[in-house]
Design a protein around this motif. Structure first.
Motif, short mmCIF file in Angstrom:
data_model
loop_
_atom_site.label_atom_id
_atom_site.label_comp_id
_atom_site.label_asym_id
_atom_site.label_seq_id
_atom_site.Cartn_x
_atom_site.Cartn_y
_atom_site.Cartn_z
N VAL A 92 -101.52 -61.20 12.87
CA VAL A 92 -101.01 -60.68 11.62
C VAL A 92 -100.35 -59.37 12.07
N PRO A 93 -99.36 -59.02 11.44
CA PRO A 93 -98.33 -57.77 11.48
C PRO A 93 -99.43 -56.49 11.62
N VAL A 94 -100.07 -56.63 10.69
CA VAL A 94 -100.87 -55.04 10.76
C VAL A 94 -101.92 -54.97 11.76
N SER A 95 -102.09 -55.97 12.74
CA SER A 95 -103.13 -55.84 13.60
C SER A 95 -102.03 -55.23 14.94
N ALA A 96 -100.77 -55.54 14.87
CA ALA A 96 -99.91 -55.15 15.78
C ALA A 96 -99.67 -53.58 15.60
N LEU A 97 -99.64 -53.10 14.52
CA LEU A 97 -99.53 -51.86 13.99
C LEU A 97 -100.76 -51.04 14.66
N ALA A 98 -101.91 -51.54 14.44
CA ALA A 98 -103.05 -50.85 15.05
C ALA A 98 -102.92 -50.81 16.44
N GLY A 99 -102.20 -51.97 16.92
CA GLY A 99 -102.13 -51.72 18.58
C GLY A 99 -101.24 -50.77 18.93
N MET A 100 -100.07 -50.28 18.28
CA MET A 100 -99.57 -49.10 18.43
C MET A 100 -100.23 -47.70 18.28
N LEU A 101 -100.83 -47.89 17.48
CA LEU A 101 -102.03 -46.86 17.05
C LEU A 101 -103.05 -46.55 18.30
N THR A 102 -103.49 -47.63 18.77
CA THR A 102 -104.63 -47.57 19.71
C THR A 102 -104.04 -47.31 21.04
N GLY A 103 -102.88 -47.82 21.15
CA GLY A 103 -102.24 -47.68 22.39
C GLY A 103 -101.91 -46.13 22.86
N LEU A 104 -101.56 -45.27 21.49
CA LEU A 104 -101.17 -44.05 21.82
C LEU A 104 -102.25 -43.03 21.97
#
Length: 473
Positions: A92-104
């Motif tokens: 789900v796209p929102v989980s990819a955004l969360a991945g960007m968040l947690t990656g940083l």
């Protein structure tokens, strides 16, 4: 003047690159959904792909946007409706955004102060799954990187519950009982634990490729007569090749009779805990001592995000008991918030944030909707296969995994279908895999994308027929 390091951390540069990347990914999603992106997999042989990326590397530093674009263009497209291969979800796209968040943010989780957000969220998600499985409030669990690691951790907990290997080493020849159709990682885990081939008791399956529970007693007695100490039995929910569910209720009764640890490997099919329509498939799972469910399969989170739930939460702390004074003061305290006490991983990814983001954005119902749509579509595909006399269905599917093959009077069916699959891979309009059941090779689809429709399935069968004529000639 900014140093190279200061420039690398520039907020303005990050803002620009992030906006560009989101635009690229949004365009990608639009293309795969609109049908303008015809190719599911831009297949090239390994050496050709290696050469491409070596040449890219030799070009040195350059525009990172171009690298992002190349990565998209040269990757397999899981969001394409005609991706029907391995059991990996289009996130789900929102989980990819969360991945960007947690990656940083890059917060670890081994100790509480490094995982101020992800440790509490992990507990909430574990308790949600425990409740869905049917466990009581003594249950708890954790997230880890994939089903292989989760199954190994569960079997280590089983060993800790039945023996004192941690302190005394192996003093008995231990063994586990599994279906011959169980995922290969169970075999691998047992070997890692030093059980060897003899310690992996593979029980035959029936015509539906489910473990033959009527043989459990026989195989158990044969093992004990050889001097093996059976510590656990594993039920598949469901099997990888065919998506068949073992009789978990019968396995639970057998495990209770012999005081064995009962582990349910629901990495794929355990997601039906969210579906009233399909939850009957896992009847008996609530009697397991431990359960594995992948969030990154039918629950739409990015890989790898696997839940390991223990019926008795304290069992999770028996697996790893060692001192690490720089992490925690008391090795024996059962701190749910210090996740390093229960997992192999120390600096663990903030994977709980990605799952929790799905819940916050879409609610629990999205998991129900996805599982039921994919399983319903699996039944639809089986009906389509049976309607064509030149196709053979391996067995009626219980899940979204369907095995079938094209029939032809004058050809070796195994060779014919293997070559059809090879042509499909090379042409890239669809992505499916193959499996061997007994001595027969079948084409295998895992319908993982909620954007896949019956029209795509009809088109797949048409393509298999077309390629079958080409290959046979």
């Amino acid at each position: 003047m900014e140093s190279p390091l200061q420039k690398a951390f520039s907020s303005d540069s990050f803002r620009q690159q992030a906006h560009t990347l989101v635009d690229l990914l949004a365009d990608y999603l639009e293309q795969v959904q609109s049908g303008s992106l015809e190719t599911v997999i831009p297949y090239k042989d390994p050496e050709e792909n290696l050469t491409f990326w070596q040449e890219d590397y030799e070009q040195g530093q350059g525009d990172v946007t171009e690298f992002f674009r190349k990565t998209i263009n040269h990757s397999i497209h899981l969001h394409h409706p005609r991706y029907m291969g391995h059991q990996v979800t289009p996130p789900v796209p929102v989980s990819a955004l969360a991945g960007m968040l947690t990656g940083l943010l890059n917060n670890g989780m081994a100790v509480y102060e490094m995982g101020l957000v992800s440790n509490p969220l992990e507990r909430i998600l574990s308790e949600l799954l425990a409740q869905k499985i049917g466990f009581d409030n003594h249950a708890n669990g954790l997230l880890t990187s994939g089903g292989t690691l989760a199954n190994l951790t569960a079997l280590l907990a089983a060993r800790a519950a039945k023996t004192d290997v941690w302190e005394n080493g192996n003093t008995e020849h231990l063994a586990v009982m599994v279906s011959e159709e169980a995922h290969y990682c169970i075999d691998r885990a047992a070997r890692i634990m030093g059980m060897g081939s003899e310690g992996i008791i593979k029980v035959p399956t029936n015509e539906r490729l489910q473990i033959r529970t009527n043989l459990l007693e026989q195989y158990y007695q044969e093992a004990t007569d050889k001097g093996l100490q059976v510590i656990a039995i594993v039920g598949s929910a469901c099997s990888t090749s065919t998506g068949s569910y073992d009789d978990l209720e019968a396995i639970a009764a057998f495990a209770q009779k012999h005081q064995l640890w009962f582990h349910a490997d629901g990495a794929h099919g355990g997601a039906v805990v969210f579906s009233d329509r399909y939850k009957h498939l896992i009847k008996g799972m609530n009697q397991a001592d431990s359960v594995v469910i992948d969030w990154h399969k039918m629950l739409m989170a990015p890989a790898l995000t696997t839940a390991l739930i223990f019926k008795r939460g304290d069992d999770a702390f028996k697996t790893f008991q060692q001192k690490a004074q720089y992490l925690w003061a008391n090795q024996h305290s059962k701190d749910w918030f210090n996740s390093g006490k229960r997992t192999f991983e120390c600096t663990k990814l903030m994977m709980s944030v990605k799952v929790y983001a799905i819940l916050k954005a879409h609610g629990e119902q999205i998991f129900t909707d996805n599982v039921e749509y994919l399983y319903d579509l699996g039944k639809t595909f089986a009906t389509l296969v049976k309607a064509r006399p030149n196709f053979e269905l391996a067995l009626e599917p219980e899940s979204n995994i369907v095995c079938f093959r094209l029939l032809h009077e004058s050809a070796s069916l195994n060779e014919l279908n293997a070559n059809i699959r090879k042509r499909i891979l090379e042409e890239g309009k669809f992505y499916i895999v193959q499996t061997t059941l007994g001595d027969k090779l079948y084409l295998r689809v895992s319908i993982m994308n909620p954007l896949t429709t019956e029209t795509d399935l009809v088109a797949l069968l048409d393509e298999v027929e077309r390629l079958g004529k080409v290959v046979a000639s």
